[in-house]
Motif scaffolding. Structure first.
Motif, short mmCIF file in Angstrom:
data_model
loop_
_atom_site.label_atom_id
_atom_site.label_comp_id
_atom_site.label_asym_id
_atom_site.label_seq_id
_atom_site.Cartn_x
_atom_site.Cartn_y
_atom_site.Cartn_z
N SER A 1 0.85 -1.20 0.00
CA SER A 1 0.00 0.00 0.00
C SER A 1 0.87 1.24 0.00
O SER A 1 0.59 2.22 -0.69
N GLY A 2 1.96 1.19 0.79
CA GLY A 2 2.87 2.33 0.85
C GLY A 2 3.35 2.72 -0.54
O GLY A 2 3.27 3.89 -0.94
N ALA A 3 3.85 1.74 -1.29
CA ALA A 3 4.39 2.02 -2.61
C ALA A 3 3.28 2.36 -3.61
O ALA A 3 3.41 3.27 -4.43
N ALA A 4 2.16 1.63 -3.54
CA ALA A 4 1.10 1.81 -4.55
C ALA A 4 0.40 3.17 -4.39
O ALA A 4 0.08 3.81 -5.40
N TYR A 5 0.17 3.61 -3.16
CA TYR A 5 -0.54 4.88 -2.96
C TYR A 5 0.36 6.08 -3.23
O TYR A 5 -0.02 6.99 -3.96
N THR A 6 1.56 6.11 -2.66
CA THR A 6 2.39 7.29 -2.88
C THR A 6 2.81 7.41 -4.34
O THR A 6 2.83 8.51 -4.90
N SER A 7 3.09 6.28 -5.00
CA SER A 7 3.56 6.40 -6.38
C SER A 7 2.42 6.76 -7.33
O SER A 7 2.66 7.05 -8.50
N ALA A 8 1.19 6.78 -6.84
CA ALA A 8 0.07 7.28 -7.65
C ALA A 8 0.07 8.81 -7.68
O ALA A 8 -0.68 9.43 -8.42
N LYS A 9 0.93 9.42 -6.84
CA LYS A 9 1.04 10.88 -6.82
C LYS A 9 2.06 11.33 -7.86
O LYS A 9 3.02 10.61 -8.15
N GLN A 10 1.87 12.54 -8.38
CA GLN A 10 2.76 13.13 -9.36
C GLN A 10 4.20 13.22 -8.83
O GLN A 10 4.40 13.70 -7.70
N GLY A 11 5.16 12.71 -9.60
CA GLY A 11 6.56 12.91 -9.24
C GLY A 11 7.17 11.84 -8.34
O GLY A 11 8.30 11.98 -7.91
N PHE A 12 6.42 10.78 -8.06
CA PHE A 12 6.95 9.70 -7.20
C PHE A 12 7.04 8.41 -8.00
O PHE A 12 6.03 7.92 -8.52
N THR A 13 8.24 7.85 -8.10
CA THR A 13 8.37 6.57 -8.80
C THR A 13 8.16 5.43 -7.80
O THR A 13 8.40 5.57 -6.60
N LEU A 14 7.75 4.29 -8.34
CA LEU A 14 7.55 3.10 -7.52
C LEU A 14 8.86 2.73 -6.82
O LEU A 14 8.89 2.39 -5.64
N ASP A 15 9.94 2.86 -7.57
CA ASP A 15 11.25 2.51 -7.04
C ASP A 15 11.62 3.36 -5.81
O ASP A 15 12.04 2.83 -4.78
N TRP A 16 11.43 4.65 -5.91
CA TRP A 16 11.72 5.54 -4.77
C TRP A 16 10.83 5.17 -3.59
O TRP A 16 11.28 5.10 -2.44
N CYS A 17 9.58 4.89 -3.89
CA CYS A 17 8.60 4.64 -2.82
C CYS A 17 8.88 3.35 -2.05
O CYS A 17 8.54 3.24 -0.88
N LYS A 18 9.51 2.39 -2.69
CA LYS A 18 9.77 1.11 -2.01
C LYS A 18 10.88 1.22 -0.95
O LYS A 18 10.94 0.43 -0.01
N ASN A 19 11.75 2.21 -1.12
CA ASN A 19 12.97 2.25 -0.29
C ASN A 19 12.79 2.20 1.22
O ASN A 19 13.42 1.37 1.88
N PRO A 20 11.97 3.07 1.82
CA PRO A 20 11.92 3.07 3.29
C PRO A 20 11.38 1.79 3.92
O PRO A 20 11.65 1.53 5.10
N ASP A 21 10.65 0.99 3.17
CA ASP A 21 10.10 -0.26 3.72
C ASP A 21 11.00 -1.46 3.47
O ASP A 21 10.69 -2.57 3.93
N LYS A 22 12.11 -1.24 2.75
CA LYS A 22 13.03 -2.37 2.49
C LYS A 22 13.57 -2.91 3.80
O LYS A 22 14.04 -2.13 4.64
N GLY A 23 13.49 -4.22 3.99
CA GLY A 23 14.00 -4.83 5.21
C GLY A 23 12.94 -5.20 6.23
O GLY A 23 13.23 -5.90 7.20
N LEU A 24 11.72 -4.74 6.04
CA LEU A 24 10.63 -5.20 6.92
C LEU A 24 10.46 -6.72 6.76
O LEU A 24 10.91 -7.29 5.77
#
Ligand code: DGP
Ligand code: NA
Ligand code: NA
Length: 208
Positions: A100-123
């Motif tokens: 959800s974190g990646a899918a919702y934020t990357s639906a916003k202008q200027g956010f790539t899926l790749d950038w959005c995945k970063n903070p949750d890496k390692g959960l």
């Protein structure tokens, strides 16, 4: 045989039936004798959760990067608790997660899926992701969205597309337009086979 619990995530756009299905899943698993707990992200009771809640209800404007990191922090807050439960043999049914974190934020202008995945890496890496697949049109026709900030059909359509780009081998796509009972049965069958299979396996790290 004892062993670790399974980490089961339920994902989908708003109005796809996640919360109802999580409750049905947990009560079915409990009656089968499994140790299981339900969790929900965002957890609106913690300090980060209260900030997220204020943002979602439009009581507080926040930079979109900050929003993204708050949602991620809200998951990291529960990380040690989740690992402790899994190691004790408790399976977790989680209503929304990093997808959800990646899918919702990357639906916003200027956010790539790749950038959005970063903070949750390692959960903790889910053993199974049940994606309740419903189009934004069908979701909207289920009595409409509420008043929260993301509850607009155009936005939900982008979110839906983003979710499908996040599919990996542990995903099961469930047709959420079926009857509530059929969706439940399909979810339960998938969960039952995963709970039996994870017992000797290590818990992985998400997206690493
Ligand atoms: P819910 O309480 O499940 O209805 O979620 C509240 C809203 O927040 C919903 O529109 C989905 C969205 N959401 C859930 N997790 C995240 C996240 O990690 N990041 C962002 N940007 N939105 C999220
Ligand atoms: Na919602
Ligand atoms: Na984007």
């Amino acid at each position: 045989m004892s062993g670790r619990g399974a980490l089961i995530v339920v994902e989908g756009i708003d109005r796809s039936g996640k919360t109802t299905q999580c409750a049905k899943l947990v009560s079915a698993l409990l009656s089968q004798g499994h140790k299981v707990e339900v969790m929900k992200f965002p957890d609106r009771t913690t300090e980060t959760g209260k900030m997220i809640d204020a943002y979602l209800q439009r009581d507080q404007t926040l930079d979109d990067h900050v929003v993204h990191l708050l949602f991620s922090a809200n998951r990291w807050e529960q990380c040690s608790n989740m690992l402790e439960n899994l190691h004790k043999g408790v399976s977790l049914i989680v209503d929304r997660y990093a997808y959800s974190g990646a899918a919702y934020t990357s639906a916003k202008q200027g956010f790539t899926l790749d950038w959005c995945k970063n903070p949750d890496k390692g959960l903790p890496d889910p053993d199974l992701v049940l994606f309740l697949n419903l189009s934004s049109k069908e979701a909207e026709s289920r009595g409409g969205y509420g008043e929260e900030i993301y509850e607009k059909v155009e936005f939900q359509k982008k979110v839906h597309n983003n979710f499908l780009q996040l599919k990996s081998k542990q995903w099961k796509v469930i047709d959420a337009s079926q009857s509530e009972e059929n969706v439940h049965r399909e979810m339960l069958n998938n969960v039952n086979s995963v709970i039996e299979n994870v017992k000797g396996q290590q818990i992985g790290k998400l997206w690493l």
